[in-house]
Enzyme design. Sequence first.
Site, PDB file in Angstrom:
ATOM      1  N   LYS A 144      -4.500 -45.214  27.885  1.00  0.00           N
ATOM      2  CA  LYS A 144      -5.459 -45.717  28.868  1.00  0.00           C
ATOM      3  C   LYS A 144      -6.173 -44.584  29.598  1.00  0.00           C
ATOM      4  O   LYS A 144      -7.240 -44.797  30.175  1.00  0.00           O
ATOM      5  CB  LYS A 144      -4.759 -46.632  29.881  1.00  0.00           C
ATOM      6  CG  LYS A 144      -4.336 -47.971  29.287  1.00  0.00           C
ATOM      7  CD  LYS A 144      -3.773 -48.900  30.347  1.00  0.00           C
ATOM      8  CE  LYS A 144      -3.425 -50.254  29.744  1.00  0.00           C
ATOM      9  NZ  LYS A 144      -2.913 -51.199  30.763  1.00  0.00           N
ATOM     10  N   LYS A 233      -6.739 -53.151  17.938  1.00  0.00           N
ATOM     11  CA  LYS A 233      -6.164 -54.410  18.393  1.00  0.00           C
ATOM     12  C   LYS A 233      -7.248 -55.281  19.026  1.00  0.00           C
ATOM     13  O   LYS A 233      -8.127 -54.781  19.720  1.00  0.00           O
ATOM     14  CB  LYS A 233      -5.061 -54.118  19.426  1.00  0.00           C
ATOM     15  CG  LYS A 233      -4.310 -55.328  19.932  1.00  0.00           C
ATOM     16  CD  LYS A 233      -3.219 -54.887  20.903  1.00  0.00           C
ATOM     17  CE  LYS A 233      -2.464 -56.074  21.474  1.00  0.00           C
ATOM     18  NZ  LYS A 233      -1.416 -55.645  22.425  1.00  0.00           N
ATOM     19  N   LYS A 236     -10.335 -58.088  24.786  1.00  0.00           N
ATOM     20  CA  LYS A 236     -11.502 -58.585  25.494  1.00  0.00           C
ATOM     21  C   LYS A 236     -12.438 -57.458  25.904  1.00  0.00           C
ATOM     22  O   LYS A 236     -13.642 -57.661  26.064  1.00  0.00           O
ATOM     23  CB  LYS A 236     -11.068 -59.367  26.742  1.00  0.00           C
ATOM     24  CG  LYS A 236     -12.244 -60.018  27.455  1.00  0.00           C
ATOM     25  CD  LYS A 236     -11.838 -60.717  28.729  1.00  0.00           C
ATOM     26  CE  LYS A 236     -13.075 -61.246  29.440  1.00  0.00           C
ATOM     27  NZ  LYS A 236     -12.760 -61.870  30.726  1.00  0.00           N
TER      28      LYS A 236
END
Length: 368
Positions: A144, A233, A236
């Site tokens: 991240k 993956k 959204k």
Amino acid sequence: MLRHKISRRFTSTVQKIDYKIQAQDVPKNATIFSMIQPTGKFHLGNYLGAARVWRDLCAFKQDDQKLLFGVADLHAITVPKPNVEEFRQLRIEAIASILSCGVDPLKASVMYQSSIPQHSQLHWLLSTFATMGYLNRMTQWKSKSNIRDAVIDPASIGKVKLGLFSYPVLQAADILIYKATHVPVGDDQSQHLELTRDLAEQFNTFYKTDFFPLPKTILAPTKKILSLTSDKKMSKSDTNQGSVLYLSDDPEIIAKKIRRAVTDSISTHFNYDPVERPGVSNLINIVSGIQRTSIENVEKDISKFDNFKDFKSYVTEVIVEELREPRLLFERYMQEPDYLDSVITRGTEEAAEMAQRNIKEIMNIMGL
């Protein structure tokens, strides 16, 4: 110390479920906990990897079992959310999505993580056991933060927010505050469950108690659902929204997305080969997950197709039929804010009672 090390060595901590979780997979007195991030309406990966398993657990729940499912909104803010109104909407949509997938609020406590302050309280207490070295080995905070090798790039580490770095400890607190015995998650969360067990074991050993059970990981039977246009993956946050299948997508939208899904140039037959045929394999995996059957069975079913049109039409039909009820329920729940509020209020009260009872005992054990 020896007693706990022996229990960890000979007792399996990961439980793999074949196709569908059954009543015999979970003990009668189990406490089952899981949460999902408030990214709004669920996509197919959320459904197959988490929410449908929660629905199955509700279906065979016994009176002495406890089910707690929530929206991890504290975890969500480790990536800043400057648009507050949008964030509030995403939280509401997440609750509606949980219910639309079939989670029964009369059998499971459904709540927001942030509404139970004991999560944060236990987070601090457990952080006194967590080491920087262990947390540094975690992978998600690196991904991240776009850090490939934290060891040789101290400048990048210096920019990482403390909340993002330490959120696996909060995740452990989420689980342990309810003394959860089983946690259904995807395989990308297995590392965090190991930390949870490690912290529970450290606490028990240090204070010479068996207060915390060592929770088992229940791995969802479906392999990771990938984007329709890449090998990442399904998410959204993908800039190409045509790569994401939402539970709220109507049949025409689903058909359009599947038609445009990346495959390959071989149209005479369709087989599962994640390395050589990743796009086709992802579609086969989706069908396998929805039908709760093996990859081999899906390959047999699609062996009659000799062109992409028929193959993709079949995949579309399977997805549309599976998501028909969740889509209609999501639309209905989003029009019933009072009902959603009542579900959240009830779930919060049930969860808070358990959390407060446990934190009181934990602090007593610690001399606080």
